[in-house]
Design an enzyme around this catalytic site. Structure first.
Site, PDB file in Angstrom:
ATOM      1  N   ASP A 291      -0.123  -4.618  -4.881  1.00 50.90           N
ATOM      2  CA  ASP A 291      -1.501  -4.168  -4.810  1.00 50.90           C
ATOM      3  C   ASP A 291      -1.894  -3.814  -6.248  1.00 50.90           C
ATOM      4  OD1 ASP A 291      -4.015  -3.383  -4.141  1.00 50.90           O
ATOM      5  OD2 ASP A 291      -3.416  -2.067  -2.496  1.00 50.90           O
ATOM      6  N   TRP A 292      -3.180  -3.780  -6.484  1.00 51.85           N
ATOM      7  CA  TRP A 292      -3.667  -3.644  -7.869  1.00 51.85           C
ATOM      8  C   TRP A 292      -3.285  -2.279  -8.451  1.00 51.85           C
ATOM      9  CZ3 TRP A 292      -3.907  -8.035  -6.050  1.00 51.85           C
ATOM     10  CH2 TRP A 292      -4.549  -9.109  -6.657  1.00 51.85           C
TER      11      TRP A 292
END
Ligand code: BGC
Length: 759
Positions: A228-229
């Protein structure tokens, strides 16, 4: 594969490390000298958020169709429709030059307070898994990739980047991993996105057990795992944990860390090569689909309208709906003019167009007069004057439509909800309007359940219209006027009160961790087991017609687990208009070694029926429909015995029950050990066989001892057998030590040896 292996040999260490981190927030690293292209990814999950400039984190995005969010999608219970949406989103990806769309989100709605619940499908892993698989299959059938997210146990926004979710193994397997498992096995997503949070002490980005042991090895996932970012904390640890691609980029320090780790021998280069192999596999797959062109905005808008109408759930209707020939309709609420059609955060789409609910309503209302009142201000402020004006408007009309949207401050990615309530102004508005106008219909725009007990009794009808996508305004009109007969059913329970919800005392945790103390009992599994009354149960939704269920049938009254079972039922539309019904099949195990929920969804189908028409609906239940995950065996097990097959229109509206008998074909190893109790031995078939003769002998001796001492069993106020049942065999043998041929420990070891010989 040889092509990729050859390339890996040609790539330098620096190039390989660079490939495992993004070149920009939305693109992977290309290697021009070897002709390796970059790959572009974009959010998801209910539309394409293609930023205009991939080098810009928060740049505005290009116009794309905003479809209804996952809560609405799941409420359609229509896997074919979800597949069609996936295809449409893929077409937009192609036009907008996107290789992989970052969705679907398949986490469980552990509590209705979860800030991202609008992006997730359900509180039930079976339903969520089926939806996700259809979505992925739809997107990927067009040569565009997906990212199944957020793996795993991403169920809250409070301390979203660091919270440690403490989940026991059985709960993890049956509830929090099951939908991922279905989607991975059934639809092979190109990528899986790890979660920000920790699971049992380890970050999602470094969790070898989740990413390698379970996802890649056990489930056979062949794609790449993307972070995930911003979920990576230690790039080397994450690579060892099975995370292939770190996003966003660029992150020069991360690349350097990987290079140095390989050089110093801290990271085995074969691990880096494995990630590069997975990344290149997807990069080349993506490149096979040529990008560019345009998509049919009008057609996709129409599709968005269709799914919104199919997903809306008619919660209450005293007969006022569908609207017929009312000539004066009071339309109250800001959401009638400003459609609230999506949630906040990374999923936010720049829509190609947005239906204005009031204008769309007028189109179907013909000559009827629609008189508008704002009803409530933006946000959570209170304004009595708006209520007063709305009341005046409602009083003079034949019917009042209240369009109510939850403000962004009450629901978004990034923070959890504090309560289940509408704003105080909205509640006061409903009460004031219903007091003067009994023909009041409430239309809700929200992504997760709201509490209604305070106001629902005064209403004539309630329509859950969700975060309905850009065409939802038209879809509401379609449902209100019966152009579309509502057929959505809840994919999550609507509780009466927040305090009734399963995770209430274990959410959102504290001191960095959240304990999933309710275990496997989330959603209806909990309300059923605790007999907690709810506002609306899982699977519930009304129609403008009625359906009967007849002739339930099972393929066999007695069956082997591996053969599974086919269930059928005749469903008839007994009303006057065409409608769709969602038939649900739940399984109830009469007796199990470990506690099981009273019922679990294991199959469903949606059918369209003309008035008077009957269709036979047939559903297949496989091994897993009857199995549960046993942590001691560390596998899904079945047990001999009877099951109820419950066929219903909702989780509480069960129309037919069939009793079947399952024969397990599993040869499970014995779990008996030195500490096993008398009960364990008597309940284990192999243990019992070995031990029973001795047990007879032992109880006879025991009786003789009691008699000799003239002791009555009840003298010490306990039931002897009950007491003995919970003692380890060794301790029981100690009571008779003098009469035993060998020390109790040796006797137990001998019995265990006999059991394992018979294994
Ligand atoms: C979200 C993801 C999203 C990513 C990229 C993250 O903050 O959790 O769902 O795909 O950002 O926008």
């Amino acid at each position: 594969m040889t092509k990729i292996n050859d390339l890996i040999k040609k790539l330098t260490l620096e190039e390989k490390a660079a490939l495992c981190t993004g070149a920009s927030p939305w693109t992977t690293t290309p290697v021009e000298r070897l002709g390796l292209p970059e790959m572009t990814v974009s959010d998801g999950p209910h539309g394409v958020r293609r930023v205009a400039d991939v080098n810009d984190w928060i740049a505005g995005s290009l116009p794309a169709t905003c479809f209804p969010t996952a809560s609405c999608m799941a409420s359609t219970w229509d896997v074919n429709l979800i597949r069609t949406i996936g295809q449409a989103i893929a077409e937009e990806c192609i036009a907008l030059k996107v290789d992989v769309v970052l969705g679907p989100g398949v986490n469980m709605k552990r509590t209705p307070l979860g800030g991202r619940n609008f992006e997730y499908y359900s509180e039930d892993p079976y339903l969520a898994g089926q939806m996700a698989a259809s979505f992925i299959n739809g997107v990927q059938s067009k040569g565009v990739g997906t990212s199944l997210k957020h793996y795993a146990a991403n169920n809250q926004e409070s301390q979203r980047m660091t919270i440690n979710a403490k989940v026991d193994e059985r709960t993890l397997r049956e509830i929090y991993l099951a939908a991922f498992e279905t989607a991975v096995k059934k639809a092979k997503p190109w990528t899986v996105m790890c979660a920000y949070n920790k699971l049992n002490g380890t970050y999602g980005s470094e969790n070898h057990r989740l990413l390698v042991d379970i996802l890649k090895d056990e489930w056979g996932f062949e794609g790449l795992v993307v972070s995930d970012w911003g979920a990576v904390h230690d790039r080397v640890a994450s690579m060892k944990g099975g995370l292939d691609l770190e996003m966003p980029g660029p992150r020069a320090r991360r690349v350097k860390a990987v290079v140095e780790a390989v050089r110093s021998g801290v990271l085995d280069e074969s691990m880096l090569d494995e990630s590069v192999r997975r990344i290149l596999g997807i990069v080349f797959k993506a490149a096979e689909t040529s990008k560019g062109g345009s998509f049919d905005t009008a057609m996709h808008h129409a599709l968005a309208r269709r799914i919104a109408a199919e997903g809306m759930v008619l919660l209450k209707n005293n007969g006022i709906l569908p609207l017929k020939d009312q000539q004066h309709i009071a339309v109250i609420g800001r959401a009638a003019k400003e459609a609230h059609f999506q949630g906040g955060g990374s999923s936010h789409i720049n829509p190609t167009q947005v239906d204005n609910p009031l204008i769309e309503l007028q189109k179907l209302a013909g000559d009827a007069e629609l008189s508008y009142a704002e009803g409530y201000p933006a946000g959570t402020a209170f304004d009595q004057a708006l209520i007063d004006a709305a009341v005046k408007n409602a009083r003079s009309a034949e019917v009042a439509l209240l369009y109510l949207a939850l403000p962004d401050s009450k629901e978004s990615e990034g923070y959890d909800r504090a309560d289940l309530d509408l704003t105080p102004q909205q509640v006061a508005l409903i009460k004031a309007v219903t007091a003067v106008q009994p023909k009041t219909i409430v239309i809700l725009n929200n992504g997760a359940p709201v509490a209604m007990s305070e106001w629902i009794d005064g209403t004539a009808a309630v329509l859950e219209a969700w975060m309905m996508g850009q065409a939802g305004g038209g879809a509401i009109a379609d449902v209100l006027y019966g152009k579309v007969n509502p057929s959505g059913k809840l994919a999550e329970t609507y509780p009466l009160r927040l305090a009734d919800t399963p995770a209430f005392i274990n959410f959102p945790g504290g001191n960095g961790e959240v304990r999933y103390g309710e275990g496997i009992f989330i959603g209806y599994r909990y309300y059923d087991a605790k007999e907690v009354p709810v506002q609306f149960p899982f699977g519930y939704g009304m129609s403008y017609t009625t359906f009967t269920y007849k002739n339930p049938n099972v393929s066999a009254a007695s069956f082997k687990d591996v053969d599974g079972l086919t269930v059928s039922v005749d469903v008839t539309n007994t009303g006057k208009v065409t409608g769709k019904e969602v038939i649900q099949v739940y399984v109830h195990d009469h007796k199990s070694g470990l506690v099981r929920p009273p019922k679990e969804l294991k199959g469903f189908a949606k059918v369209e029926l003309q008035p008077g028409e009957t269709k036979t609906v047939t559903l297949a239940l496989d091994f897993r429909a009857f199995a549960y995950f046993h942590p001691a065996y560390n596998q899904w097990i079945t047990e001999d015995g009877e099951f109820d097959i419950l066929i219903g229109a909702s989780s509480t509206d069960i129309r037919c029950v069939q009793i079947v008998t399952l024969q397990s074909t599993q040869e499970l190893p014995s779990l008996l050990n030195r500490e096993s109790t008398l009960r364990d031995w008597m309940e284990d078939p192999r243990g019992r066989r070995v031990f029973e003769p001795l047990f007879q002998q032992y109880t006879a001796q025991m009786r003789a001892t009691f008699d000799a001492h003239k002791v009555e069993v009840g003298d010490i106020g306990m039931e002897t057998l009950g007491f003995l049942m919970e003692l380890p065999l060794r301790d029981i043998f100690y009571f008779q030590e003098n009469t035993l041929p060998m020390p109790p420990e040796d006797l137990v070891d001998g019995l265990l040896a006999q059991v394992s010989q018979n294994n």
